[in-house]
Design an enzyme around this catalytic site. Structure first.
Site, PDB file in Angstrom:
ATOM      1  N   VAL A 108       7.449   1.985   3.768  1.00 15.98           N
ATOM      2  CA  VAL A 108       8.406   1.316   3.139  1.00 15.98           C
ATOM      3  C   VAL A 108       7.831   1.861   2.033  1.00 15.98           C
ATOM      4  O   VAL A 108       8.688   2.290   0.726  1.00 15.98           O
ATOM      5  CB  VAL A 108       8.281  -0.014   3.626  1.00 15.98           C
ATOM      6  CG1 VAL A 108       9.638  -0.260   2.465  1.00 15.98           C
ATOM      7  CG2 VAL A 108       8.839   0.030   4.961  1.00 15.98           C
ATOM      8  N   CYS A 109       6.273   1.801   1.402  1.00 16.02           N
ATOM      9  CA  CYS A 109       6.012   1.973   0.130  1.00 16.02           C
ATOM     10  C   CYS A 109       6.385   2.951  -0.137  1.00 16.02           C
ATOM     11  O   CYS A 109       6.813   3.611  -1.394  1.00 16.02           O
ATOM     12  CB  CYS A 109       4.589   0.998   0.088  1.00 16.02           C
ATOM     13  SG  CYS A 109       4.026  -0.507   0.872  1.00 16.02           S
ATOM     14  N   ASP A 110       5.957   4.242   0.734  1.00 16.03           N
ATOM     15  CA  ASP A 110       6.285   5.275   0.102  1.00 16.03           C
ATOM     16  C   ASP A 110       7.355   5.543   0.066  1.00 16.03           C
ATOM     17  O   ASP A 110       7.837   6.525  -1.154  1.00 16.03           O
ATOM     18  CB  ASP A 110       5.866   6.391   1.235  1.00 16.03           C
ATOM     19  CG  ASP A 110       5.438   7.619   1.128  1.00 16.03           C
ATOM     20  OD1 ASP A 110       4.782   8.476   0.726  1.00 16.03           O
ATOM     21  OD2 ASP A 110       6.767   8.174   1.187  1.00 16.03           O
ATOM     22  N   SER A 127       0.846  -1.284   0.205  1.00 16.18           N
ATOM     23  CA  SER A 127       0.120  -0.350  -0.273  1.00 16.18           C
ATOM     24  C   SER A 127       0.763   0.921   0.201  1.00 16.18           C
ATOM     25  O   SER A 127       1.924   1.104   1.000  1.00 16.18           O
ATOM     26  CB  SER A 127      -0.571   0.033   0.683  1.00 16.18           C
ATOM     27  OG  SER A 127      -1.669   1.288   1.028  1.00 16.18           O
ATOM     28  N   THR A 161       8.140   3.873  -3.197  1.00 14.31           N
ATOM     29  CA  THR A 161       7.978   4.985  -4.983  1.00 14.31           C
ATOM     30  C   THR A 161       8.762   6.177  -5.247  1.00 14.31           C
ATOM     31  O   THR A 161       8.584   6.172  -5.950  1.00 14.31           O
ATOM     32  CB  THR A 161       6.105   5.106  -4.610  1.00 14.31           C
ATOM     33  OG1 THR A 161       6.022   3.048  -4.305  1.00 14.31           O
ATOM     34  CG2 THR A 161       5.769   5.221  -5.753  1.00 14.31           C
TER      35      THR A 161
END
Length: 171
Positions: free
Chosen positions: A63-65, A58, A68
């Site tokens: 971590v995804c932030d 998500s 990306t």
């Protein structure tokens, strides 16, 4: 559907992945997802490009932030022959909101929420959570998988340098 255990963990707890494990040299599986405006997108829409495909649980998690944003920064240095896609189960509206807030314009976010066709085809759909596991795939211009990393612990970042190097070698 094939279930794979012992591949990934979330904070040390084992999870089950659905779908086949992709290997280097395999033809990249087709998928059908939607972009931030709900327009359908498939693998064929990106033919002729080297693709770095980043699967994340998500965008609204730290971590995804970070991942990306990092790929967005790297994209500017890669040239027009390489396209970076980030796929998640986030709703397209949430992806668009996140991209706007984060200033992410070089990475294209795509949502697999409707049919999980990407998650199943690339072996990253988490059975217990119905989210995508963290993974990075590099696909060459002919549609062949040239790099695969299934990140074992989904709270950890992928090996950016290896993925970027694999993509650069293909142009």
């Amino acid at each position: 559907m094939n279930e794979r255990t012992g591949v990934i963990t979330f904070q040390g707890n084992p999870l089950t992945l659905l779908g086949e494990e992709l290997k280097v040299g395999a033809k990249a599986p087709a998928f059908s997802v939607v972009d931030n405006g709900l327009a359908p997108k498939t693998l064929a829409d990106f033919s002729g490009k080297v693709l770095i495909i980043s699967a994340v649980p998500s965008l609204d998690t730290p971590v995804c932030d970070m991942e990306t944003r990092r790929f967005n920064n790297e994209a500017a240095k890669l040239g027009a022959d390489i396209k970076i896609l980030t796929l998640s189960m986030d709703l397209p509206f949430a992806q668009a909101r996140w991209c706007g807030a984060a200033g992410v314009e070089a990475v294209q976010t795509l949502s697999d929420y409707m049919s999980s066709s990407f998650g199943e085809a690339y072996g990253v759909l988490i059975k217990e959570l119905r989210l995508l596991s963290r993974a990075v795939f590099v696909v060459d211009k002919a549609g062949v998988v040239q790099y695969v990393q299934y990140v074992n612990e989904i709270t950890e970042e992928p090996d950016y340098d290896s993925a970027l190097e694999a993509a650069r070698k293909l142009v």
